[in-house]
Scaffold this motif. Structure first.
Motif, mmCIF file in Angstrom:
data_model
loop_
_atom_site.group_PDB
_atom_site.id
_atom_site.type_symbol
_atom_site.label_atom_id
_atom_site.label_comp_id
_atom_site.label_asym_id
_atom_site.label_seq_id
_atom_site.Cartn_x
_atom_site.Cartn_y
_atom_site.Cartn_z
ATOM 1 N N PHE A 62 0.826 -1.207 0.000
ATOM 2 C CA PHE A 62 0.000 0.000 0.000
ATOM 3 C C PHE A 62 0.863 1.260 0.000
ATOM 4 O O PHE A 62 0.504 2.259 -0.641
ATOM 5 N N LEU A 65 2.052 2.415 -3.432
ATOM 6 C CA LEU A 65 1.026 2.740 -4.426
ATOM 7 C C LEU A 65 0.617 4.198 -4.236
ATOM 8 O O LEU A 65 -0.271 4.502 -3.442
ATOM 9 N N GLN A 67 -1.138 6.097 -5.922
ATOM 10 C CA GLN A 67 -2.515 6.400 -6.308
ATOM 11 C C GLN A 67 -3.506 6.094 -5.179
ATOM 12 O O GLN A 67 -4.648 6.569 -5.199
ATOM 13 N N LEU A 68 -3.089 5.277 -4.191
ATOM 14 C CA LEU A 68 -3.975 4.864 -3.104
ATOM 15 C C LEU A 68 -3.891 5.876 -1.961
ATOM 16 O O LEU A 68 -2.826 6.073 -1.361
ATOM 17 N N ALA A 72 -8.044 5.387 2.455
ATOM 18 C CA ALA A 72 -8.491 4.144 1.830
ATOM 19 C C ALA A 72 -7.573 2.980 2.192
ATOM 20 O O ALA A 72 -8.030 1.863 2.483
ATOM 21 N N ALA A 73 -6.257 3.244 2.190
ATOM 22 C CA ALA A 73 -5.310 2.188 2.541
ATOM 23 C C ALA A 73 -5.525 1.706 3.961
ATOM 24 O O ALA A 73 -5.535 0.494 4.240
ATOM 25 N N PHE A 76 -8.800 -0.403 4.227
ATOM 26 C CA PHE A 76 -8.602 -1.756 3.712
ATOM 27 C C PHE A 76 -7.729 -2.569 4.666
ATOM 28 O O PHE A 76 -7.974 -3.759 4.899
ATOM 29 N N SER A 77 -6.713 -1.933 5.225
ATOM 30 C CA SER A 77 -5.817 -2.632 6.144
ATOM 31 C C SER A 77 -6.555 -3.101 7.391
ATOM 32 O O SER A 77 -6.360 -4.241 7.850
ATOM 33 N N TRP A 147 4.273 1.643 6.492
ATOM 34 C CA TRP A 147 3.663 2.852 5.954
ATOM 35 C C TRP A 147 4.494 4.085 6.306
ATOM 36 O O TRP A 147 4.736 4.952 5.445
ATOM 37 N N ARG A 151 6.084 5.352 2.908
ATOM 38 C CA ARG A 151 5.187 6.364 2.364
ATOM 39 C C ARG A 151 5.487 7.734 2.950
ATOM 40 O O ARG A 151 5.619 8.724 2.217
#
Length: 796
Positions: A62, A65, A67-68, A72-73, A76-77, A147, A151
């Motif tokens: 994640f 990415l 774009q994510l 949202a990440a 989903f996580s 993350w 990120r």
């Protein structure tokens, strides 16, 4: 080598950046999770490893990415974490919960009940919920670390987060997971290097400065060598710190982590206490038979009593083949229809009588207990059977169904706790009924056991091996004993011939732990001796239970109290005799244990108020053939004199060689450091043209000395700032910068036109190296700005 990322190079560039970071994250998070999984906080923690692995992989994917979006990440996580956690712990749940939906509903109900108990001021005791929560925390740790690093570009936050978890666990478990901690430390240091290199790459890309390919890998290789050398040299340094000073330092550093751990124990009071964890977690619902244990000599409590006793904490009734379980609270909860074990406990006011039925040959003794440390599980200790306690008490006991009416059965009491936290220095008095049963009476007690005893204290799992039954039968047949008392005495004597050893390996997976102890290992500590005796007795139809608490302790004759320390934390078997209740036996031949003393026949005319003489140290192990037909033998061995270890006499010349060795090591380390730095510097500029190599080498050395090129500055502006800091090298710097600017922006030039000589470049490198060591206090550029005030910079 290029700083431009063309479409065909994007995948290669992404792998070059992501793979080292992912590997370092794995090396940093794995030892933390591994230490948690082996910490013995609860059964079933092996699920933490696959939980953390998937969380780390999801976090890496994640994070890379772009774009994510973050929200949202994380959503989903969280969904993946819940699904995966329920799937992993499903084998620990009731077999009747066959679908994922049923299992999720069960966890939701348990969570609501747990929240209500905590909100009412109680303490959580759902061990399954504890494992589930720990799975979610491990997911958050691994996913969040990936993350934040890949990120957000954060490094210190995930390191501190993982370090905090590691230290909380480190202050709790024994033996200490030292190897795991050092692996985490090395990975954290390398992660700092990794993040720094990524930041420098971004700067060089913005400045359009070329750098070699695979720069991250090269930097990490050099850093790994340096970290390894640092650890080796640290391990070789002489240690002259006293144990007392080291203990004080550790207590100070670990204080906040112990506080966090105690708060966690308030939420889940039934987590296991690994050996040596101090005065906590005797209220656990299960007690595994594990590997080596290590206990400290910390004082736990002082007991003032006229009778020497073992101080019982918790009694366990169910053996599973690998651990002991206390199911009394769960049975009481089911009988009453209560929401939790804690709510099924009976509240007793201070000094309120506790009615007991099995009171034959018991005398009343007052036991005053003063705590030396906080009792994290709030457990009330008792020698014998408690008939009243001077403070408010919650008793976990079972119930009898008499004519359709539930009647409290205090003869089947598993534990007693205080509803308020028991603090260091606090005292309470237990009025106990202590056994004075004689050998003849116990032999004549018979085997007419109550139904509740037969139902729960003869239980054996299918894991008990056939050879365990054969051994139990053979010993009885050879000795020709028949009464439950003589059978218990026989097994006690046999087990005392085995070796006491606290440093044993963990039993193999899938093996019955008593079978492994009796036939394979043939040595162990009290948990195994007591377990073996209970299992052997149950094969013969003799009801027994497994008890944990503390042995009697060391008697202080001047103060008249028993000093109970952590290293006498103990487990032993108790055998049930109709009318007499639970009687202690001692199959563990250890230095801190004592055989129970019983007269041959009942005595008359003795004064029960007369203080008894504290027992001598226990006898050594006897051959089981020496089974006494009457009074259990107890001979006092000679007094044991403990002498301090003699300090080794230093060899001649040791005091001279030690400083020389240290100085030589430091000189060698500095030389090696210089070789590594110079080698890396030469490696980084290889393959470049002479002009670009001259500029890159100068900029690299200058950055190490705190003179980095700003993102917005041109090469000529940077050269002017360097010249202001090193005025004696102004001409050399200007010629290198000019040649680089002409080649970089004006196209390749023939040869190295305009470059200074090699001697001039070496002089510049020497000046930059001196700047690295003797860095000035003023920030880079301020001194030059003062000298060049009013002079406009020259631009390329």
């Amino acid at each position: 080598m290029t700083t431009t990322t063309y479409p065909q190079q994007r995948l290669s560039r992404e792998l070059t950046v992501t793979l080292p970071g992912a590997l370092l994250l794995l090396l940093m998070v794995s030892p933390v999770v591994w230490a948690l999984a082996i910490s013995n906080w609860a059964p079933g923690l092996e699920v933490l490893r696959p939980m953390a692995l998937l969380g780390l992989l999801v976090g890496i994917f994640f994070a890379r990415l772009p774009q994510l979006a973050g929200w949202a990440a994380h959503t989903f996580s969280a969904a993946l974490a819940l699904t995966w956690a329920i799937q992993l712990i499903s084998p620990l749940m009731d077999d009747r919960l066959t679908t994922w939906r049923d299992q999720a509903t069960e966890l939701l109900i348990r969570t609501i009940i747990w929240a209500r108990v905590i909100n009412a001021g109680g303490r959580g005791e759902d061990i399954l919920l504890f494992v589930f929560v720990l799975c979610l925390l491990v997911w958050a740790l691994s996913y969040g670390s990936a993350w934040m690093v890949l990120r957000q570009g954060w490094t210190w936050r995930p390191i501190l987060l993982n370090g905090f978890v590691a230290l909380i666990n480190y202050t709790y478990v024994l033996p200490k997971p030292t190897l795991a901690f050092f692996i985490f430390l090395c990975a954290a240091l390398l992660l700092l290097v990794y993040q720094h290199v990524l930041q420098r790459q971004a700067f060089w890309d913005a400045a359009k400065i070329e750098y070699p390919d695979l720069l991250v890998v090269r930097f990490l290789t050099s850093a790994a060598v340096m970290v390894g050398l640092l650890l080796v040299l640290t391990a070789m340094m002489p240690g002259e710190v006293s144990l007392e000073r080291a203990t004080q330092t550790w207590d100070t550093l670990s204080s906040p982590f112990r506080t966090a751990r105690e708060g966690w124990e308030d939420l889940f009071s039934t987590i296991h206490a690994p050996p040596g964890a101090g005065s906590g977690a005797f209220t656990t619902g299960s007690a595994p038979l594990g590997g080596a244990r290590q206990l400290t000599t910390d004082l736990v409590m002082e007991v003032r009593s006229t009778e020497y006793e073992y101080w019982r904490g918790t009694a366990f009734d169910r053996y599973t083949g690998s651990d002991w379980q206390n199911t009394v609270g769960e049975q009481a909860r089911a009988a009453l229809g209560a929401a939790s074990r804690e709510q099924a406990r009976t509240l007793k006011a201070a000094d309120e009588p506790i009615p007991l039925r099995d009171t034959l040959a018991r005398r009343q003794v007052d036991q005053k207990i003063t705590l030396a440390t906080d009792r994290l599980d709030d457990l009330i200790m008792v020698g014998g059977s408690a008939s009243s306690v001077s403070i408010v008490t919650q008793i976990e006991h079972n119930y009898l169904n008499e004519g359709g009416t539930l009647v409290a059965n205090y003869d089947e009491t598993a534990l007693m706790v205080s509803p308020e936290r028991l603090r260091a220095g606090q005292s309470y008095t237990v009025t106990a009924l202590v056994s004075g049963a004689d050998v003849a009476s116990l032999r004549a007690a018979g085997s007419d056991y109550p139904a509740w005893v037969r139902e729960r204290y003869l239980q054996l799992p299918d894991t008990v091996s056939e050879r365990t039954y054969e051994l139990a039968n053979r010993l009885v047949d050879e000795a020709g004993v028949r009464t439950p008392y003589d059978i218990a005495l026989l097994y006690q004597s046999y087990l005392r011939t085995l070796t006491y050893n606290e440093q044993i390996p963990a039993p193999p997976a899938g093996a019955d732990h008593v079978d492994w102890f009796l036939f394979t290992q043939r040595e162990g500590y009290c948990d195994y001796f007591a377990s073996a005796m209970v299992v052997l007795l149950r094969t013969q139809g003799v009801p027994a239970r497994w008890v944990r608490g503390y042995a009697g302790g060391e008697f202080d004759a001047e103060r008249g109290v028993y000093m109970v320390r952590e290293n006498v934390a103990h487990s032993w078997p108790e055998v049930y005799f109709p009318g007499f209740g639970w009687e202690r036996f001692e199959p563990t031949a250890a230095s801190y244990t004592n055989l129970p003393q019983r007269p041959l026949t009942a005595t008359f005319g003795s004064d029960p108020s007369e203080p008894s003489i504290p027992p001598s140290p226990p006898e050594p192990a006897r051959d089981f053939e020496e089974l006494d037909e009457g009074l259990e033998p107890h001979t006092a061995p000679p007094a044991v004199v403990v002498t301090p270890h003699e300090a080794p006499v230093p060899a001649a010349g040791l005091e001279l060689w030690r400083p020389l060795a240290i100085i030589g090591g430091m000189v060698g380390m500095l030389a090696l450091l210089w070789v590594l730095v110079y080698g890396r510097w030469r490696y980084e500029i290889r393959g470049l043209s002479r002009t670009r190599a001259a500029y890159a080498g100068m900029a690299l050395l200058a950055s190490w000395g705190g003179m980095r090129q700003a993102d917005q500055s041109t090469p000529l502006e940077y050269g002017a700032a360097l010249a202001a800091e090193l005025p004696e090298q102004r001409r050399t710097i200007e010629r290198i910068v000019g040649a680089y600017a002409r080649e970089q922006y004006g196209g390749p030039q023939r040869g190295a036109s305009g470059l200074p000589s090699l001697e001039e470049q070496r002089a510049l490198h020497f000046a930059l190296g001196r700047r690295i060591i003797l860095r000035p206090a003023a920030p880079f550029g301020r001194a030059g700005a003062n000298r060049d005030r009013g002079r406009a910079p020259r631009r390329a």
